[in-house]
Enzyme design. Structure first.
Site, PDB file in Angstrom:
ATOM      1  N   HIS A 108      24.494   7.586  44.634  1.00  0.00           N
ATOM      2  CA  HIS A 108      24.044   6.334  45.252  1.00  0.00           C
ATOM      3  C   HIS A 108      23.487   6.594  46.668  1.00  0.00           C
ATOM      4  O   HIS A 108      22.307   6.401  46.931  1.00  0.00           O
ATOM      5  CB  HIS A 108      25.212   5.361  45.373  1.00  0.00           C
ATOM      6  CG  HIS A 108      25.751   4.834  44.081  1.00  0.00           C
ATOM      7  ND1 HIS A 108      24.992   4.148  43.168  1.00  0.00           N
ATOM      8  CD2 HIS A 108      27.007   4.862  43.562  1.00  0.00           C
ATOM      9  CE1 HIS A 108      25.751   3.786  42.137  1.00  0.00           C
ATOM     10  NE2 HIS A 108      26.976   4.207  42.355  1.00  0.00           N
ATOM     11  N   ASP A 120      30.033   3.370  55.104  1.00  0.00           N
ATOM     12  CA  ASP A 120      31.443   3.085  54.800  1.00  0.00           C
ATOM     13  C   ASP A 120      32.075   4.301  54.118  1.00  0.00           C
ATOM     14  O   ASP A 120      32.460   4.239  52.957  1.00  0.00           O
ATOM     15  CB  ASP A 120      31.560   1.831  53.909  1.00  0.00           C
ATOM     16  CG  ASP A 120      30.801   1.946  52.585  1.00  0.00           C
ATOM     17  OD1 ASP A 120      29.839   2.743  52.490  1.00  0.00           O
ATOM     18  OD2 ASP A 120      31.183   1.247  51.626  1.00  0.00           O
TER      19      ASP A 120
HETATM   20  O1  RIB Z   1      27.311   0.518  44.739  1.00  0.00           O
HETATM   21  C1  RIB Z   1      27.340   1.782  45.312  1.00  0.00           C
HETATM   22  C2  RIB Z   1      27.565   1.686  46.799  1.00  0.00           C
HETATM   23  O2  RIB Z   1      28.844   1.102  47.068  1.00  0.00           O
HETATM   24  C3  RIB Z   1      27.588   3.006  47.537  1.00  0.00           C
HETATM   25  O3  RIB Z   1      27.072   2.818  48.822  1.00  0.00           O
HETATM   26  C4  RIB Z   1      29.051   3.330  47.607  1.00  0.00           C
HETATM   27  O4  RIB Z   1      29.350   4.231  48.635  1.00  0.00           O
HETATM   28  C5  RIB Z   1      29.624   1.985  47.853  1.00  0.00           C
HETATM   29  O5  RIB Z   1      29.493   1.660  49.219  1.00  0.00           O
HETATM   30 CA    CA Z   2      28.459   3.622  50.741  1.00  0.00          CA
END
Ligand code: RIB
Ligand code: CA
Length: 317
Positions: free
Chosen positions: A241, A10
């Site tokens: 992340h 995303d």
């Molecule tokens: O919680 C972090 C996640 O949420 C990551 O994948 C960030 O890009 C959002 O999608």
């Molecule tokens: Ca993400």
């Protein structure tokens, strides 16, 4: 030997970091991108995915448009406050030239995995709707994938969207529960490790002038860095992340993992919470002995991860 991956994403600033990390990594062959709502709506996620492969000079990498909505719960919001209205920190990126595949993401995942049995690792960086739909289309996927590595959940720490839940799992808890209870080799790269894998602003600044790729990442990252500075000042930087999943694919020995069955709470105030049964070894009759084990990342060699990211992302464009 390279690891073949399909990234479900995303994009999203940290998604862009992960995708460009994967494209630079000699250990990885990126077969395709599938898109999902989360940081932005799916239509924009698809445009951003196309933009990223074109930016990287890889317009040959297919992009498949994914689900526009979660399986059951409504999509309440996307994350403009974290990633900007455009998903790239409001940096006004050019419109991509390419178009997505005619087939939807779930079908692309099924066809690609079934055509390359036990070779493809699915790397999931957003809500897990496409994966749940792919499993419904083709249950034999569980034996045909090499593995699934997902950024999502929080096994031993609190959430980030609320005290209970991490954002990707929270947005489609029903899909996440399907994914966590399927019998496939699943690794969870959740907040347990990504809230330790922090990139500080001086590290970002040092990378900035290495290549056009690092300049692009620097330009989109300031918005994301500023968000975390406001809401989680104690982190003193931005969590890596999504790039942490790519680090796991390249070098799993950077992570400490614990196996446990995981279920996802699907309603109530804890909807989206990932609940591991670390006591399943006690073989209690009430334990989740019928749920396959997830390989849960609980700790990470942060210096090793940052070093791998720096070494890889600064390779010549
Ligand atoms: O919680 C972090 C996640 O949420 C990551 O994948 C960030 O890009 C959002 O999608
Ligand atoms: Ca993400």
């Amino acid at each position: 030997m390279t690891t073949k991956i399909v990234i479900d994403t995303d994009p999203g600033i940290d998604d862009a970091m992960a995708i460009l990390f994967a494209l630079k990594a000699p250990e990885i062959e990126l077969m395709g991108l599938t898109t999902i709502y989360g940081n932005v709506h799916t239509t924009l996620a698809t445009q951003n995915a196309l933009r990223l492969v074109e930016f990287a000079g890889r317009p040959d990498i297919p992009v498949a448009h994914g689900a526009d909505l979660p399986l059951i719960v409504p999509l309440k919001s996307v994350a403009a406050e974290v990633h900007g209205d455009d998903g790239f920190g409001n940096t006004n990126q050019p419109t991509p030239q390419g178009r997505p595949l005619a087939k939807p993401a779930a079908q692309y995942i099924v066809e690609t995995v079934m055509a390359n049995p036990t070779e493809i690792t699915l790397v999931c960086l957003g809500p897990l709707t496409n994966l749940a739909l792919a499993l419904a289309l083709e249950p034999r996927l569980v034996d045909a994938v090499a593995g699934v590595v997902l950024m999502g959940g929080a096994a031993t720490v609190g959430g980030n969207i609320n005290p209970a839940a991490e954002a990707n799992v929270h947005k489609d808890p029903h899909a996440a529960d399907v994914v966590f209870t399927a019998d496939w080799p699943l690794t969870m790269v959740g907040l347990d490790v990504t809230h330790k894998a922090i990139m500080h602003s001086d590290f970002l600044a040092d990378l900035k002038n290495a290549t056009a790729t690092t300049q692009f990442l620097d330009s989109i990252s300031h918005f994301y860095m500023d968000f975390y500075r406001r809401v989680q000042p104690a982190l003193d930087g931005m969590p890596m992340h999504d790039p942490s999943t790519i680090a796991y694919v390249i070098n799993p020995s950077l992570f400490i993992t614990r196996p446990a069955p995981v279920r996802v709470i699907t309603d109530g105030i804890a909807a989206g919470m990932t609940l591991p049964d670390f006591h399943q070894g006690w073989a209690s009759p009430n334990g989740w002995t019928d749920i396959p084990l997830t390989n849960i990342c609980v700790d990470v060699d942060v210096a090793g991860l940052l070093n791998l990211y720096q070494k890889t992302i600064t390779r010549p464009d």
